[in-house]
Design a protein around this motif. Structure first.
Motif, mmCIF file in Angstrom:
data_model
loop_
_atom_site.group_PDB
_atom_site.id
_atom_site.type_symbol
_atom_site.label_atom_id
_atom_site.label_comp_id
_atom_site.label_asym_id
_atom_site.label_seq_id
_atom_site.Cartn_x
_atom_site.Cartn_y
_atom_site.Cartn_z
ATOM 1 N N ILE A 177 0.839 -1.203 0.000
ATOM 2 C CA ILE A 177 0.000 0.000 0.000
ATOM 3 C C ILE A 177 0.874 1.253 0.000
ATOM 4 C CG2 ILE A 177 -1.640 1.348 1.367
ATOM 5 C CD1 ILE A 177 -2.917 -1.346 2.193
ATOM 6 N N ALA A 178 1.915 1.265 0.826
ATOM 7 C CA ALA A 178 2.813 2.429 0.869
ATOM 8 C C ALA A 178 3.538 2.604 -0.463
ATOM 9 C CB ALA A 178 3.808 2.289 2.007
ATOM 10 N N GLY A 179 3.982 1.503 -1.054
ATOM 11 C CA GLY A 179 4.634 1.575 -2.367
ATOM 12 C C GLY A 179 3.684 2.052 -3.450
ATOM 13 N N GLY A 180 2.461 1.568 -3.401
ATOM 14 C CA GLY A 180 1.459 2.037 -4.360
ATOM 15 C C GLY A 180 1.159 3.515 -4.184
ATOM 16 N N ALA A 181 1.175 3.976 -2.941
ATOM 17 C CA ALA A 181 0.946 5.405 -2.688
ATOM 18 C C ALA A 181 2.081 6.243 -3.256
ATOM 19 C CB ALA A 181 0.794 5.653 -1.186
ATOM 20 N N VAL A 182 3.310 5.747 -3.169
ATOM 21 C CA VAL A 182 4.444 6.466 -3.753
ATOM 22 C C VAL A 182 4.273 6.550 -5.268
ATOM 23 C CG1 VAL A 182 6.920 6.365 -4.205
ATOM 24 C CG2 VAL A 182 6.059 5.915 -1.922
ATOM 25 N N LEU A 183 3.924 5.445 -5.891
ATOM 26 C CA LEU A 183 3.716 5.456 -7.344
ATOM 27 C C LEU A 183 2.578 6.395 -7.737
ATOM 28 C CD1 LEU A 183 4.172 1.676 -8.199
ATOM 29 C CD2 LEU A 183 5.783 3.547 -8.559
ATOM 30 N N ALA A 184 1.520 6.410 -6.944
ATOM 31 C CA ALA A 184 0.417 7.332 -7.215
ATOM 32 C C ALA A 184 0.870 8.780 -7.060
ATOM 33 C CB ALA A 184 -0.754 7.034 -6.277
ATOM 34 N N GLY A 185 1.685 9.055 -6.039
ATOM 35 C CA GLY A 185 2.213 10.403 -5.847
ATOM 36 C C GLY A 185 3.074 10.854 -7.009
ATOM 37 N N VAL A 186 3.907 9.958 -7.519
ATOM 38 C CA VAL A 186 4.742 10.285 -8.677
ATOM 39 C C VAL A 186 3.868 10.550 -9.900
ATOM 40 C CG1 VAL A 186 6.447 9.367 -10.295
ATOM 41 C CG2 VAL A 186 6.766 9.061 -7.849
ATOM 42 N N ALA A 187 2.858 9.726 -10.098
ATOM 43 C CA ALA A 187 1.967 9.916 -11.251
ATOM 44 C C ALA A 187 1.211 11.235 -11.149
ATOM 45 C CB ALA A 187 0.993 8.746 -11.347
ATOM 46 N N ILE A 188 0.719 11.559 -9.962
ATOM 47 C CA ILE A 188 -0.005 12.823 -9.777
ATOM 48 C C ILE A 188 0.932 14.005 -9.991
ATOM 49 C CG2 ILE A 188 -1.139 14.268 -8.032
ATOM 50 C CD1 ILE A 188 -2.324 11.611 -6.926
ATOM 51 N N PHE A 189 2.142 13.934 -9.427
ATOM 52 C CA PHE A 189 3.120 15.003 -9.615
ATOM 53 C C PHE A 189 3.429 15.185 -11.093
ATOM 54 C CE2 PHE A 189 7.486 16.491 -10.041
ATOM 55 C CZ PHE A 189 7.458 17.626 -9.267
ATOM 56 N N THR A 190 3.618 14.086 -11.821
ATOM 57 C CA THR A 190 3.919 14.150 -13.249
ATOM 58 C C THR A 190 2.764 14.763 -14.020
ATOM 59 O OG1 THR A 190 5.344 12.218 -13.049
ATOM 60 C CG2 THR A 190 4.594 12.776 -15.253
ATOM 61 N N LEU A 191 1.529 14.377 -13.698
ATOM 62 C CA LEU A 191 0.372 14.949 -14.394
ATOM 63 C C LEU A 191 0.266 16.447 -14.150
ATOM 64 C CD1 LEU A 191 -2.342 12.210 -13.791
ATOM 65 C CD2 LEU A 191 -1.246 12.808 -15.942
ATOM 66 N N PHE A 192 0.427 16.880 -12.902
ATOM 67 C CA PHE A 192 0.385 18.311 -12.606
ATOM 68 C C PHE A 192 1.494 19.057 -13.327
ATOM 69 C CE2 PHE A 192 -1.939 17.522 -8.391
ATOM 70 C CZ PHE A 192 -3.169 17.782 -8.981
ATOM 71 N N TYR A 193 2.674 18.463 -13.325
ATOM 72 C CA TYR A 193 3.811 19.102 -13.996
ATOM 73 C C TYR A 193 3.565 19.219 -15.496
ATOM 74 C CZ TYR A 193 8.543 20.101 -15.486
ATOM 75 O OH TYR A 193 9.650 20.678 -16.059
ATOM 76 N N GLN A 194 2.998 18.176 -16.087
ATOM 77 C CA GLN A 194 2.699 18.201 -17.519
ATOM 78 C C GLN A 194 1.629 19.239 -17.845
ATOM 79 O OE1 GLN A 194 4.248 16.522 -19.954
ATOM 80 N NE2 GLN A 194 5.618 15.490 -18.547
ATOM 81 N N MET A 195 0.638 19.419 -16.960
ATOM 82 C CA MET A 195 -0.433 20.397 -17.190
ATOM 83 C C MET A 195 0.100 21.816 -17.063
ATOM 84 S SD MET A 195 -3.810 18.537 -15.517
ATOM 85 C CE MET A 195 -3.879 19.709 -14.254
ATOM 86 N N VAL A 196 0.981 22.049 -16.105
ATOM 87 C CA VAL A 196 1.531 23.387 -15.890
ATOM 88 C C VAL A 196 2.485 23.757 -17.012
ATOM 89 C CG1 VAL A 196 3.016 24.748 -14.378
ATOM 90 C CG2 VAL A 196 1.235 23.309 -13.410
ATOM 91 N N ARG A 197 3.230 22.774 -17.477
ATOM 92 C CA ARG A 197 4.225 23.022 -18.525
ATOM 93 C C ARG A 197 3.534 23.207 -19.798
ATOM 94 N NH1 ARG A 197 8.823 18.867 -20.328
ATOM 95 N NH2 ARG A 197 7.039 17.774 -21.080
#
Length: 76
Positions: free
Chosen positions: A56-76
């Motif tokens: 669960i903790a590992g999945g949360a890290v992967l979800a955090g990376v995916a969310i960060f990447t999506l936000f970064y892609q939208m801002v860029r």
């Protein structure tokens, strides 16, 4: 559009390791907290709790990376 693996590695390189580490750490903390609260209600074995908690903790890290990447892609 780039593949998710390429987008994440490019985001990591461009944003720097500190921002991504903070997002991953916060996600792991939330995932670990959720795992410690939820998993013991469903599984009696301590070993199984540790394994499920880690997943669960590992999945949360992967979800955090995916969310960060999506936000970064939208801002860029």
């Amino acid at each position: 559009m780039a593949s998710p693996r390429t987008a994440i590695s490019e985001t990591w390189d461009e944003q720097g390791k500190v921002g991504m580490a903070l997002i991953c750490g916060a996600s792991a903390g939330i995932g670990g907290l959720a795992a410690n609260v939820v998993v013991p209600h469903f599984v009696a074995s301590t070993a199984a709790q540790a394994i499920l908690g880690g997943l669960i903790a590992g999945g949360a890290v992967l979800a955090g990376v995916a969310i960060f990447t999506l936000f970064y892609q939208m801002v860029r």
